[in-house]
Design a protein around this motif. Structure first.
Motif, mmCIF file in Angstrom:
data_model
loop_
_atom_site.group_PDB
_atom_site.id
_atom_site.type_symbol
_atom_site.label_atom_id
_atom_site.label_comp_id
_atom_site.label_asym_id
_atom_site.label_seq_id
_atom_site.Cartn_x
_atom_site.Cartn_y
_atom_site.Cartn_z
ATOM 1 N N GLU A 124 0.832 -1.213 0.000
ATOM 2 C CA GLU A 124 0.000 0.000 0.000
ATOM 3 C C GLU A 124 0.862 1.257 0.000
ATOM 4 O O GLU A 124 0.547 2.240 -0.677
ATOM 5 C CB GLU A 124 -0.926 0.003 1.218
ATOM 6 C CG GLU A 124 -2.115 -0.935 1.092
ATOM 7 C CD GLU A 124 -3.071 -0.798 2.251
ATOM 8 O OE1 GLU A 124 -3.643 0.292 2.429
ATOM 9 O OE2 GLU A 124 -3.231 -1.778 3.005
ATOM 10 N N MET A 125 1.953 1.245 0.775
ATOM 11 C CA MET A 125 2.862 2.396 0.830
ATOM 12 C C MET A 125 3.458 2.657 -0.545
ATOM 13 O O MET A 125 3.615 3.801 -0.970
ATOM 14 C CB MET A 125 3.988 2.135 1.849
ATOM 15 C CG MET A 125 3.525 2.054 3.289
ATOM 16 S SD MET A 125 3.463 3.645 4.105
ATOM 17 C CE MET A 125 5.190 3.955 4.356
ATOM 18 N N LYS A 126 3.794 1.567 -1.238
ATOM 19 C CA LYS A 126 4.415 1.681 -2.564
ATOM 20 C C LYS A 126 3.407 2.188 -3.590
ATOM 21 O O LYS A 126 3.697 3.109 -4.368
ATOM 22 C CB LYS A 126 4.958 0.309 -2.982
ATOM 23 C CG LYS A 126 5.762 0.322 -4.286
ATOM 24 C CD LYS A 126 7.117 0.951 -4.094
ATOM 25 C CE LYS A 126 7.959 0.848 -5.356
ATOM 26 N NZ LYS A 126 9.223 1.586 -5.236
ATOM 27 N N SER A 127 2.203 1.600 -3.603
ATOM 28 C CA SER A 127 1.226 1.944 -4.637
ATOM 29 C C SER A 127 0.556 3.293 -4.381
ATOM 30 O O SER A 127 0.334 4.065 -5.313
ATOM 31 C CB SER A 127 0.167 0.847 -4.743
ATOM 32 O OG SER A 127 -0.516 0.701 -3.506
ATOM 33 N N SER B 3 9.115 3.412 -0.499
ATOM 34 C CA SER B 3 9.680 2.080 -0.266
ATOM 35 C C SER B 3 10.022 1.954 1.217
ATOM 36 O O SER B 3 10.511 2.904 1.833
ATOM 37 C CB SER B 3 10.946 1.883 -1.101
ATOM 38 O OG SER B 3 10.639 1.989 -2.479
ATOM 39 N N VAL B 4 9.763 0.791 1.770
ATOM 40 C CA VAL B 4 10.035 0.552 3.195
ATOM 41 C C VAL B 4 11.333 -0.228 3.318
ATOM 42 O O VAL B 4 11.464 -1.321 2.771
ATOM 43 C CB VAL B 4 8.870 -0.220 3.857
ATOM 44 C CG1 VAL B 4 9.146 -0.434 5.339
ATOM 45 C CG2 VAL B 4 7.548 0.522 3.653
ATOM 46 N N THR C 60 4.889 2.011 8.896
ATOM 47 C CA THR C 60 4.221 3.256 8.489
ATOM 48 C C THR C 60 4.970 4.505 8.961
ATOM 49 O O THR C 60 4.424 5.610 8.905
ATOM 50 C CB THR C 60 2.786 3.305 9.052
ATOM 51 O OG1 THR C 60 2.846 3.177 10.486
ATOM 52 C CG2 THR C 60 1.937 2.196 8.471
ATOM 53 N N LYS C 61 6.215 4.367 9.426
ATOM 54 C CA LYS C 61 6.922 5.496 10.042
ATOM 55 C C LYS C 61 7.089 6.669 9.084
ATOM 56 O O LYS C 61 6.872 7.827 9.454
ATOM 57 C CB LYS C 61 8.306 5.024 10.531
ATOM 58 C CG LYS C 61 9.082 6.112 11.275
ATOM 59 C CD LYS C 61 8.380 6.513 12.552
ATOM 60 C CE LYS C 61 9.156 7.548 13.331
ATOM 61 N NZ LYS C 61 8.448 7.985 14.546
#
Length: 643
Positions: A322-325, A330-331, A365-366
């Motif tokens: 979800e973070m990427k899209s 990128s995590v 999610t930081k």
């Protein structure tokens, strides 16, 4: 006559008194709020507002920001030998500066020290304890060494103390009394100090050559001149400085064994509002409190949904995607984890309370959480400026939020000059962070986002590498992260929908309340309360202006609220102002004295008398407030703290 309209507006406004112009602003704003986006005469009304505001409203000059140095040399502070060498003094010498490459002549580097780890990670064991809690175990399986102890808390009948006399090892106690931020000193070693300097200089040359497009060879003379000066200084110091052998307490076998014994019997955790002090809490009691709060023991808590830990990888992988899209983020591997939960004791409460914190320093999610905090910091400033201007024209204060005591002191002094000090009331929101439904919070935050974007000509916000948010045009070309209105709303929705954390073998999701420990939490709490305060004040301004003016000296700091000379109106009407989920508790028992933030306020002879107040003064043990000079930190850092 459209062609003459602008001129007629100017003539009309120039002929009116200040008092009338202020009323115009309020009336125009109220009128425009009732219009649609296609209102054909909007530009004339906005022009009228602009003319009045330029004529009457004088905004405070912006504070000068501290300039960030353009070139920095980062050096690991290994030992106090670096203080004696004083590299900053050496690189500021004319003969050293003169050898810098021409492009660097006006960017003389500044020394910044990075510090070695403090004793914190070796002392505290609360995260390890919470991570290993077995939910299926009976409470009796957790150690309880409270029987017969003189450190038992009478209210809880378990050990909950910050009194370091509980530590019987004298050497270890002398270390712990200096607080978890203390760094045990290393023996002075000029050779190691020089090695750190050389490493720092090499890294500086590599980064500067890329930044300023300078060949590394151009730094050779500068580096050699600086090292020659360092060698000269070291030769002098070796004759003058008497080096003493030092032994670190945490390397001492007896101290190590005793600390491990303490960690087996107790949970060692920071104290609420006194993070430099250590609390010793019975493990059985610590487990009982946190399990009951989360609904994993006794009555279920509707604030949390519970999952099994085997789902943790699925949850993390889902969030990474979800973070990427959604946000093109990128995590990194070390962030692919969920936060943990722990609690710290509120020693200033009677009985001792618990503050629950979701530790999100390293979690999936930081990055988006930090960005959202920066965005809402910008929104808070914008809302504040808008309502300060509104108060100037309408005389009604609808923004009560403060971030320090300056405005409080100013109000107290203003009232005292007229000898009109009458009454004080302080309140505490006991359910602010635990009872706000996410749906209602999202609705409020969305309205505030809409308001902030509507009031700007620029269509997006960028967040730079330092975490500063600023409004920008569509054509701005930088590498900073960019957020449109829809992106901000999506980011808030994402964070509220992903309040996951772990405890033992369980994964929990918070579905009600603001997750404490999240970066945007303080801004969300302040803006949530502001929304209802503003809404009620706006209604009162139109229906009962005299009542609205009673709240001219109301101040709110997250979950604390102070009302000055309001005739008891806040206590009477607060249930009309805030939603039913929020419960307020009056703190002061008499209207002639109270404490708020770091001040104590008394009424004497119709004036307010203020004095410094610190909740920690009521603690039954000594509080660590300042760093110790013996700590392995630069001398300048210690002196700056004292100043």
């Amino acid at each position: 006559d459209i062609k003459s309209a602008m001129n007629l507006i100017r003539v009309l406004l120039e002929s009116k008194k200040k008092k009338i112009l202020k009323k115009f602003v309020t009336a125009i704003n109220d009128f425009l709020e009732r219009q649609t986006e296609n209102f054909p005469f909007l530009s004339w009304f906005l022009a009228a507002l602009d003319i009045i505001e330029c004529k009457l409203y004088k905004e405070d000059p912006p504070k000068q920001k501290k300039k960030i140095p353009k070139s920095i040399i980062k050096i690991l502070f290994d030992n106090k030998g670096l203080d004696f060498i004083n590299l900053q003094l050496i690189i500021n010498l004319d003969e050293v500066v003169s050898t810098l490459p021409n492009k660097m002549k006006y960017f003389n580097p500044v020394i910044v020290y990075t510090l070695k780890p403090s004793i914190r990670s070796k002392i505290f064991n609360h995260k390890e304890f919470v991570s290993n809690i077995d939910i299926s175990q009976n409470l009796a399986s957790y150690p309880c060494k409270c029987k017969g102890s003189s450190f038992i808390n009478n209210d809880h009948q378990h050990i909950v103390t910050g009194d370091l006399r509980i530590v019987k090892n004298n050497k270890l106690r002398k270390l712990l009394v200096k607080g978890p931020k203390y760094r045990e000193p290393s023996m002075i070693d000029f050779v190691k100090a020089k090695d750190c300097i050389v490493t720092g200089l090499n890294e500086f040359i590599a980064s500067s050559s890329n930044k300023f497009k300078i060949d590394k060879s151009e730094f050779f003379e500068w580096k050699q001149t600086a090292l020659n000066k360092i060698n000269e200084k070291m030769a002098l110091l070796e004759c003058r400085v008497k080096i003493r052998h030092t032994t670190k307490t945490l390397f001492d076998v007896n101290s190590q064994d005793y600390l491990h014994k303490l960690q087996e019997d107790f949970v060692l955790v920071p104290i609420d509002k006194a993070a430099n002090n250590i609390a010793f809490i019975c493990k059985r009691f610590y487990a009982e409190v946190i399990l009951k709060e989360l609904g994993l023991m006794g009555v279920a808590n509707p604030n949390y949904n519970i999952f099994h830990r085997k789902n943790i990888k699925t949850v993390i992988n889902s969030k990474v995607k979800e973070m990427k899209s959604n946000f093109k983020m990128s995590v990194c591997p070390e962030m692919k984890k969920l936060p943990t939960v722990y609690w710290t004791p509120k020693m200033h409460k009677k009985p001792v309370g618990a503050r629950f914190i979701i530790a999100s320093k390293e979690c999936v999610t930081k990055e988006i959480s930090k960005d959202v905090a920066s965005l809402f910091k910008l929104f808070m400033l914008q809302v504040k400026k808008y309502h300060e201007k509104s108060q100037y024209f309408s005389g009604v204060k609808s923004f009560w939020v403060i971030d320090n005591n300056n405005n409080v002191i100013r109000s107290l002094n203003s009232i005292s000059k007229k000898n009109r000090a009458k009454q004080l009331s302080t309140f505490d929101f006991s359910t602010l962070n635990t009872m706000i439904p996410h749906k209602k919070l999202l609705e409020v935050l969305t309205e505030i986002i809409e308001f902030c974007f509507k009031g700007r000509t620029k269509d997006s916000i960028k967040v730079d590498i330092r975490g500063n948010a600023y409004w920008c045009e569509e054509s701005t070309k930088t590498k900073d992260k960019r957020y449109f209105k829809a992106d901000v709303i999506n980011a808030v929705t994402f964070l509220l929908g992903n309040c996951f954390f772990t405890i033992g073998n369980k994964v929990l999701k918070q579905v009600i309340g603001i997750p404490m420990g999240g970066d945007p939490a303080p801004f969300w709490a302040n803006l949530f309360l502001f929304y209802f305060e503003h809404k009620w004040m706006k209604r009162m301004r139109q229906t009962d202006n005299l009542l609205a003016r009673k709240f001219s000296h109301a101040f709110q700091y997250i979950d604390e609220l102070l009302a000055i000379n309001d005739g008891g109106m806040f206590e009477r009407y607060h249930k009309d102002i805030y939603p039913v989920e929020l419960q307020l508790k009056k703190e002061n028992s008499t209207s002639s004295t109270c404490t708020f933030l770091d001040i104590k306020i008394d009424i004497m002879n119709d004036t307010f008398v203020t004095s410094l107040y610190d909740k920690r003064d009521d603690y039954q043990f000594r509080i660590v407030r300042l760093p110790y000079r013996s700590s392995n930190i630069p001398k300048k850092m210690f002196i700056s703290s004292i100043v």
